[in-house]
Design a protein around this motif. Structure first.
Motif: not given
Length: 235
Positions: A152-165, A185-195
């Motif tokens: 799913r890259q680039p993906v934020s930490r919150s999205r990874v946590a959502a998938v894994r629960g 880099g960072h997500d344009e909307e949430s500014t969260a770090i992408l991995y």
């Protein structure tokens, strides 16, 4: 008594002798000799892989034995002063020869370059020698997190946590410290770090590119579903 027109103290300066007609030709000949000598010296420094006992194949093996990361065919061709096409053909021949000879090592294109690896059949003995019986594998949580990031890259930490629960902060730090993932880099909307994964990740898995990943993506939630899950987690 005649008048003298000479000035007191004047000194006659002799004119410079005319330049011989052949001096320019001599200088040109000297310059040509110097250029020829330089060319001859350069030719002596040039590599002739045909003079090595193993030819281009042996020269490639010698270089590949000392590299600590995959090296491109272009870089090898530059080092050996050979056409890239000849180097690529020789690499393929080496790889095929190692397989036919059932050697304990093989040559593989990984991460955009070439490198010699021990064959996977000998992993137990190599692991025992390197780790002295200790296992240094990634945990199940780390593997699951790495899989989500890889697909799913680039993906934020919150999205990874959502998938894994579960919270993945500690796992993300582990994967970063091992050089398997990196910030993208960072997500344009949430500014969260992408991995995303690194070239070291490809190297460790023996992949040329992310396109070589197994077809597991259909089993993961779609992006819009992930968005809904992530939004629900923050509600």
């Amino acid at each position: 008594m005649s008048e003298s027109h000479e000035h007191p103290g004047a000194v006659d300066v002799p004119e410079a002798p005319p330049t011989p007609a052949g001096s320019e030709a001599a200088e040109a000949a000297d310059a040509a000799d110097a250029a020829e000598a330089a060319d001859a010296s350069q030719e002596q420094l040039a590599l002739d892989v045909a003079e090595f006992p193993g030819g281009i194949h042996g020269a490639l093996e010698a270089v590949l034995m000392v590299v600590d990361e995959p090296v491109t065919a272009v870089a090898l061709a530059t080092a050996l002063e050979q056409p890239v096409a000849d180097v690529e053909a020789a690499l393929a021949e080496l790889e095929e020869g190692y397989v036919e000879q059932r050697r304990g090592f093989t040559l593989r294109p990984v991460g955009g370059g070439w490198r010699i690896y021990s064959r996977h059949e000998y992993a137990p003995v190599v692991e025992r020698f390197v780790l002295d019986g200790q296992q240094a594998r990634l945990t199940q949580a780390s593997l699951e997190t790495l899989a989500v990031i890889a697909y799913r890259q680039p993906v934020s930490r919150s999205r990874v946590a959502a998938v894994r629960g579960v919270n993945v902060d500690g796992v993300i730090r582990t994967l970063l410290s091992r050089g398997l993932i990196e910030e993208r880099g960072h997500d344009e909307e949430s500014t969260a770090i992408l991995y995303g994964t690194t070239s070291y990740f490809l190297e460790r898995l023996g992949l040329q590119s992310l396109d070589d990943l197994p077809a597991l993506a259909p089993y993961l939630p779609e992006v819009d579903v992930l968005d809904e899950i992530a939004e629900g987690g923050h509600a």
